[in-house]
Design a protein around this motif. Structure first.
Motif, PDB file in Angstrom:
ATOM      1  N   VAL A 182       3.637   2.728  -8.658  1.00  7.14           N
ATOM      2  CA  VAL A 182       3.196   1.743  -7.666  1.00  7.14           C
ATOM      3  C   VAL A 182       4.192   1.656  -6.516  1.00  7.14           C
TER       4      VAL A 182
ATOM      5  N   LEU B 162      -4.929   3.541  -8.800  1.00  3.66           N
ATOM      6  CA  LEU B 162      -3.811   4.292  -8.222  1.00  3.66           C
ATOM      7  C   LEU B 162      -4.244   5.708  -7.848  1.00  3.66           C
TER       8      LEU B 162
ATOM      9  N   TYR C 283       4.360   3.079 -14.723  1.00  5.98           N
ATOM     10  CA  TYR C 283       3.349   2.695 -13.748  1.00  5.98           C
ATOM     11  C   TYR C 283       3.976   1.909 -12.596  1.00  5.98           C
TER      12      TYR C 283
END
Length: 279
Positions: free
Chosen positions: A49, A119, A45
């Motif tokens: 990002v 996201l 993750y």
């Protein structure tokens, strides 16, 4: 709240992302969505990002404008997180009262879901904010043109998607005007419980529905008056052609996906080693 919706709106500015071929941005969005669902560790993750932050920086779209679309889904995020926390069973129980059980696994799953949805929304907004509806329709038609072999109406489907995206900002503006007019006449959309708020939306939805149908009929009449009969034999004023930056973007997307998959493999190996040492 209505003005906070950013999906389907185009932010005009000159940037590297804006100049990319729409097919590149479509594939990039698809790869980003896939990476979010295959990521199984904080490192995965974190890579997503960093990749998203880099794309936002290169798009030159203000971060504040990009993130304001999250305000419209706060209720969905909170409700989904509560549902996951309350109905996810786990071994490590933190709180228990009657049938209500809150486990550590449920909290972790809720956090993962919230991060994934945020996201996902922001990543999709990057594509729509940097691509005009016309370019998006052309990209969809070109990318899925091979489906014409099996008689799939690719052009018509791309046209419908393009029209739908064009209608989003128009409907948002129309909704805002109707809401202000109703508030000036004494309507209250804020106070009261959930049922009262739902009932108060009826004076808003009815004129909005009538206006939408009228706009759709006017558009259909205009297309018929111009003898529009589909995409067969039609040419493009600006045909899509790949440039050097598009090939570079494809390479970056492939490297990004490989890194995410690599972090999953490394994380699985590390977890297996830790479990083996503990056992």
């Amino acid at each position: 709240m209505i003005r906070d919706i950013t999906i389907g709106q185009y932010y005009q500015v000159d940037s590297v992302i804006h100049r990319l071929d729409p097919r590149v941005k479509l594939l990039g969005t698809l790869i980003f969505v896939i990476s979010l669902f295959i990521a199984n560790s904080p490192i995965g993750y974190g890579v997503a990002v960093i990749f998203l932050i880099a794309c936002i920086a290169m798009s030159k779209v203000p971060v504040k404008y990009m993130l304001k679309g999250l305000k419209s889904i706060v209720f969905v995020l909170v409700f989904s997180a509560m549902f996951i926390v309350l109905f996810t069973s786990g071994e490590h129980i933190i709180f228990k009262y009657g049938i209500i059980k809150i486990s550590r696994e449920g909290i972790f799953n809720a956090i993962e879901m919230i991060v994934r949805l945020i996201l996902l929304l922001v990543g999709s907004s990057v594509m729509t904010l940097t691509t005009t509806p016309t370019d998006l329709a052309d990209g969809l038609e070109k990318a899925f043109g091979f489906l014409k072999v099996i008689k799939v109406p690719v052009h018509e489907m791309a046209m419908m998607i393009s029209i739908a995206f064009r209608f989003i900002p128009i409907l948002i503006e129309e909704t805002d005007k109707i809401m202000k007019a109703q508030i000036a006449r004494g309507a209250d959309f804020e106070s009261g419980g959930l049922v009262k708020k739902a009932k108060s939306l009826i004076p808003l939805l009815v004129p909005l529905l009538i206006s939408s149908i009228k706009r759709a009929l006017d558009l259909a009449t205009a297309m018929e008056a111009r003898c529009y009969n589909g995409g067969e034999g039609r040419t493009k004023m600006k045909p899509l052609k790949y440039k050097k930056c598009d090939y570079m973007a494809y390479l970056v997307q492939a490297i990004y996906l490989a890194i995410v998959i690599g972090t999953n493999i490394v994380s699985s190996i590390v977890m297996s080693l830790i479990i083996g040492i503990i056992a």
